[in-house]
Design a protein around this motif. Structure first.
Motif, PDB file in Angstrom:
ATOM      1  N   THR A  43       1.214  -1.207  -0.094  1.00 44.17           N
ATOM      2  CA  THR A  43      -0.341   0.219   0.065  1.00 44.17           C
ATOM      3  C   THR A  43       0.482   1.566  -0.244  1.00 44.17           C
ATOM      4  O   THR A  43       0.133   1.976   0.396  1.00 44.17           O
ATOM      5  CB  THR A  43      -1.183  -0.001   0.659  1.00 44.17           C
ATOM      6  N   SER A  44       2.264   1.165  -0.011  1.00 48.62           N
ATOM      7  CA  SER A  44       3.090   1.760  -0.274  1.00 48.62           C
ATOM      8  C   SER A  44       2.994   2.692  -1.795  1.00 48.62           C
ATOM      9  O   SER A  44       3.371   3.802  -2.247  1.00 48.62           O
ATOM     10  CB  SER A  44       4.413   2.211   0.082  1.00 48.62           C
ATOM     11  N   GLY A  50       3.012   7.513  -1.795  1.00 48.49           N
ATOM     12  CA  GLY A  50       3.613   7.755  -0.983  1.00 48.49           C
ATOM     13  C   GLY A  50       3.804   7.140   0.076  1.00 48.49           C
ATOM     14  O   GLY A  50       4.491   6.094   0.818  1.00 48.49           O
ATOM     15  N   GLY A  51       1.949   6.732   0.134  1.00 47.58           N
ATOM     16  CA  GLY A  51       1.745   5.326   1.620  1.00 47.58           C
ATOM     17  C   GLY A  51       1.859   5.684   2.651  1.00 47.58           C
ATOM     18  O   GLY A  51       1.013   5.298   3.456  1.00 47.58           O
ATOM     19  N   ASP A 111      19.005  -2.157  -3.928  1.00 50.23           N
ATOM     20  CA  ASP A 111      20.615  -3.214  -3.393  1.00 50.23           C
ATOM     21  C   ASP A 111      20.302  -2.503  -1.287  1.00 50.23           C
ATOM     22  O   ASP A 111      20.174  -3.974  -0.774  1.00 50.23           O
ATOM     23  CB  ASP A 111      21.744  -2.613  -3.836  1.00 50.23           C
ATOM     24  N   LYS A 112      20.141  -1.455  -1.425  1.00 44.76           N
ATOM     25  CA  LYS A 112      20.142  -0.818   0.307  1.00 44.76           C
ATOM     26  C   LYS A 112      18.964  -1.887   0.765  1.00 44.76           C
ATOM     27  O   LYS A 112      18.599  -2.444   1.971  1.00 44.76           O
ATOM     28  CB  LYS A 112      20.574   0.173   0.415  1.00 44.76           C
ATOM     29  N   VAL A 113      18.307  -1.762   0.146  1.00 48.44           N
ATOM     30  CA  VAL A 113      16.230  -2.045   0.413  1.00 48.44           C
ATOM     31  C   VAL A 113      16.708  -3.803   0.786  1.00 48.44           C
ATOM     32  O   VAL A 113      15.966  -3.578   1.255  1.00 48.44           O
ATOM     33  CB  VAL A 113      15.440  -1.407  -0.363  1.00 48.44           C
ATOM     34  N   ILE A 130      14.568   1.680   5.417  1.00 48.15           N
ATOM     35  CA  ILE A 130      13.716   1.205   4.089  1.00 48.15           C
ATOM     36  C   ILE A 130      12.397   2.173   3.132  1.00 48.15           C
ATOM     37  O   ILE A 130      12.665   2.558   2.192  1.00 48.15           O
ATOM     38  CB  ILE A 130      13.552  -0.203   4.201  1.00 48.15           C
ATOM     39  N   ALA A 131      11.851   2.577   3.868  1.00 46.70           N
ATOM     40  CA  ALA A 131      10.436   3.385   4.009  1.00 46.70           C
ATOM     41  C   ALA A 131      11.413   4.642   3.059  1.00 46.70           C
ATOM     42  O   ALA A 131      10.752   5.179   2.304  1.00 46.70           O
ATOM     43  CB  ALA A 131       9.905   3.642   4.815  1.00 46.70           C
ATOM     44  N   TYR A 132      11.954   5.255   3.929  1.00 49.11           N
ATOM     45  CA  TYR A 132      13.348   6.621   3.276  1.00 49.11           C
ATOM     46  C   TYR A 132      13.357   6.310   1.750  1.00 49.11           C
ATOM     47  O   TYR A 132      12.734   6.807   0.660  1.00 49.11           O
ATOM     48  CB  TYR A 132      14.256   6.826   3.843  1.00 49.11           C
TER      49      TYR A 132
END
Length: 477
Positions: free
Chosen positions: A11-12, A74-75, A192-194, A254-256
């Protein structure tokens, strides 16, 4: 994957798919999303069909019994009460038996997973989910992608003395594609970071579970051995630190980064759309030299149609950006504490609304002409030659504006062709505040399309009108 994280992930954005329990695939959630328009602009309506052991469940949170969420791209929930409902929905679904879940793309993938769950590792699914949004542009804008691939197969840098504008346009195409590639590389690094963040969370959750199991075993001996209680207490502190500090910290990152990926996808779409629009303009100019009138008209119509579509897509992207800013600014205005802050935000909000209105007006003024003839083609060629002189004089900024101007003028020319009372029409751009100067000079003109600044005058008056109007406003067809 934790259920809360999976539900927040789907839902993001406006994604659809299946979320199912790893241990029991009969416990699953079918996710469907659609864009809707409300008082505050565009929002996403996501519906969750929750199944326990294959039987559909009713939602106790709402009287209608549906698991729904209304949110931005943006969720974020569209209201504060919506946030409370969403947290209650997550808790309700959690109690139905969703512990460790996996996210699947569609029903076909869900059926494959039910047959062979071991074939889907956590790492593979994390990588696949993080790249779903990256593929959205290719699916939604296949025409632009096809156009770009065809352009790359050719030789765009063939220089012709007869058409010096041609390689300049293609140089701009390369510039937009280079920007798109740079944004894609940046997005790949963020993905990759996520994925690394998700892997760290899974590792921490396993660590917390291991500590909890250890405490359960040690608790049987705590009454006999005093130091056992100290070990249990130490492990509980570690578990608390993992659950309350480490995992939330990683989830924030992760959200950012996920929000940045969404913005990068949008910017990639804009650059590719601009490139496709210029490629169609390049094809149009290249076909001006075709000798056969029928073939030349056919190719001109194809290029103009494709350029119209890509221009509309680009304007839709701009409208989407404006609408998102309006939603954000409206929210900031409501939460502003001082009158000075409210005034500052109100000015920005008004500016965005005016910008949105202007884009909508320009969009309405572009329609695909149905009565294309050789006269329209020749006048388009004249327009390109005039733009060419501007470019050679150093005004390269006109390149990105030229496709929209050609589409607008062609649309206006077609709309007025059958209705104009002027015997020998000549189409020119003039703003309403310049009408008085034209009237004072005795030039007769008509404005058939109120949504654009295109007017029609007698061809014999074109030199006289051009002297009155500025060079920038005298582009014509």
């Amino acid at each position: 994957m934790e259920l809360r994280r999976a539900l927040n992930a789907v839902t993001s954005d406006d994604r659809s798919g299946i979320i199912c329990d790893r241990a029991n695939p009969k416990n699953y959630i079918s996710v469907t999303s659609e864009e809707r328009s409300g008082e505050n602009g565009i929002y996403i309506a996501t519906r969750l069909d929750v199944y326990k052991d294959g039987c559909k469940q009713k939602c106790n949170e709402f009287s209608h019994g549906e698991f729904n969420r209304y949110h931005t791209k943006g969720g974020d929930n569209t209201s504060s009460i919506g946030e409370k409902h969403w947290l209650n929905i997550i808790d309700e679904i959690q109690k139905l038996g969703f512990d460790d879940v996996i996210m699947l793309k569609d029903n076909a993938e869900y059926e494959k997973y039910k047959q062979d769950p071991d074939a889907y590792t956590k790492k593979d699914k994390q990588t696949k989910n993080s790249t779903d949004t990256a593929n959205d542009y290719s699916m939604n804008h296949a025409e632009d992608t096809k156009c770009i691939l065809q352009w790359k197969k050719g030789n765009p840098y063939i220089y012709s003395e007869d058409k010096p504008l041609y390689p300049i346009i293609n140089a701009f195409v390369s510039m937009h594609l280079d920007k798109s590639a740079a944004l894609a590389d940046k997005k790949e690094r963020l993905e990759d970071k996520v994925n690394t963040g998700y892997a760290r969370i899974d590792k921490l959750m396993n660590r917390a579970k291991h500590l909890s199991d250890t405490n359960a075993i040690l608790s049987n001996f705590s009454s006999k051995l005093i130091f056992i209680s100290a070990i249990i207490e130490k492990n509980e502190k570690k578990i608390h630190n993992i659950q309350c500090n480490k995992i939330p910290s990683i989830e924030e990152k992760i959200a950012y980064r996920s929000a940045k990926i969404i913005k990068l996808n949008f910017n990639i779409s804009v650059q590719q759309c601009k490139a496709a629009r210029l490629i169609n303009l390049s094809n149009m100019i290249r076909n001006f030299s075709v000798k056969n009138n029928s073939v030349r008209l056919n190719e001109f119509e194809k290029s103009l149609s494709a350029m119209n579509k890509s221009t509309h897509r680009l304007m839709n992207l701009k409208l989407q950006k404006c609408e998102n800013k309006i939603i954000t600014l409206s929210s900031e205005y409501k939460s502003a504490n001082t009158a000075a802050d409210k005034l500052d935000i109100a000015k920005k909000l008004r500016k965005q609304k005016l910008k949105k209105k202007d884009i909508e007006k320009r969009k309405c003024s572009i329609e695909m002409p149905h009565n294309i003839d050789i006269d329209m083609l020749n006048r388009t060629a004249d327009e390109c030659e005039k733009a060419e002189k501007t470019v050679l004089a150093g005004g390269t900024a006109i390149i990105n504006e030229l496709p929209e101007k050609i589409c607008t003028l062609a649309s206006a020319a077609a709309a007025t062709k059958t209705e104009s009372k002027i015997s020998n029409p000549y189409y020119i751009i003039a703003t309403p505040d310049q009408y008085a100067d034209l009237n004072n000079a005795g030039i007769i003109f008509e404005s058939k399309n109120p949504s654009s600044n295109v007017i029609v005058i007698e061809k014999e008056d074109k030199e006289k009108a051009s002297n009155i109007l500025s060079n920038q406003m005298s582009l014509h067809l």
